[in-house]
Design a protein around this motif. Sequence first.
Motif, PDB file in Angstrom:
ATOM      1  N   LEU A  61      -9.121 -41.568  73.667  1.00 42.85           N
ATOM      2  CA  LEU A  61     -10.079 -40.930  74.577  1.00 42.85           C
ATOM      3  C   LEU A  61      -9.448 -40.673  75.946  1.00 42.85           C
ATOM      4  N   ARG A  62      -8.655 -41.621  76.439  1.00 41.22           N
ATOM      5  CA  ARG A  62      -8.010 -41.441  77.745  1.00 41.22           C
ATOM      6  C   ARG A  62      -7.033 -40.271  77.736  1.00 41.22           C
ATOM      7  N   GLU A  64      -6.842 -37.634  75.262  1.00 44.60           N
ATOM      8  CA  GLU A  64      -7.431 -36.369  74.796  1.00 44.60           C
ATOM      9  C   GLU A  64      -8.727 -35.988  75.511  1.00 44.60           C
ATOM     10  N   GLU A  65      -9.345 -36.968  76.193  1.00 48.47           N
ATOM     11  CA  GLU A  65     -10.627 -36.779  76.872  1.00 48.47           C
ATOM     12  C   GLU A  65     -11.738 -36.366  75.907  1.00 48.47           C
ATOM     13  N   ARG A  66     -11.637 -36.831  74.690  1.00 44.04           N
ATOM     14  CA  ARG A  66     -12.665 -36.629  73.673  1.00 44.04           C
ATOM     15  C   ARG A  66     -12.455 -37.690  72.595  1.00 44.04           C
TER      16      ARG A  66
END
Length: 164
Positions: A61-62, A64-66
């Motif tokens: 998540l950090r 790819e921001e998803r």
Amino acid sequence: MSAGSRKQQGFTYVGFLMAVAVTGAGLAAFAEIASHAAQREKEAELLFRGNQFREAIGAYLRIEERYQQSLGHLLENKGFSMPVRHLRKLYADPMTGQADWVVVQAPDGSGIMGVHSRSQDAPIKTGNFLLKNEGFEGAARYSDWKFVHSPSGLSQPIEKSAPK
């Protein structure tokens, strides 16, 4: 054979039966202790593996921001010139012995934000968890131990989960 000799044989037989009964009870107690120790070991492994998934989901998540769409994306993220590995391998659930984790979907359905075991067994450990696992306090089943990545890093009960 005299009557005294028969009495002695009967006493020896009763003594032998008592020794067998005491040995059987001792072995049953040992088996109970060994079973309890094996379950505690599986619990510790469940906490380790579940937290590995939680940390890998957070790392993904950090970057790819998803959230990722499948657990396989945690093994190798090929979106970079050098593939990034967030998880060493897809661990098996120690409680079921299979890689049959239930995935927890993000509330908006954008991907996987956690996993939990399918096991409906009652845990031995019910307290004194690390801060990141404090949401497991008093859980009735292993399936209630949800290893979910949240911005605060704490496990929070999320009701929406789906089979893998």
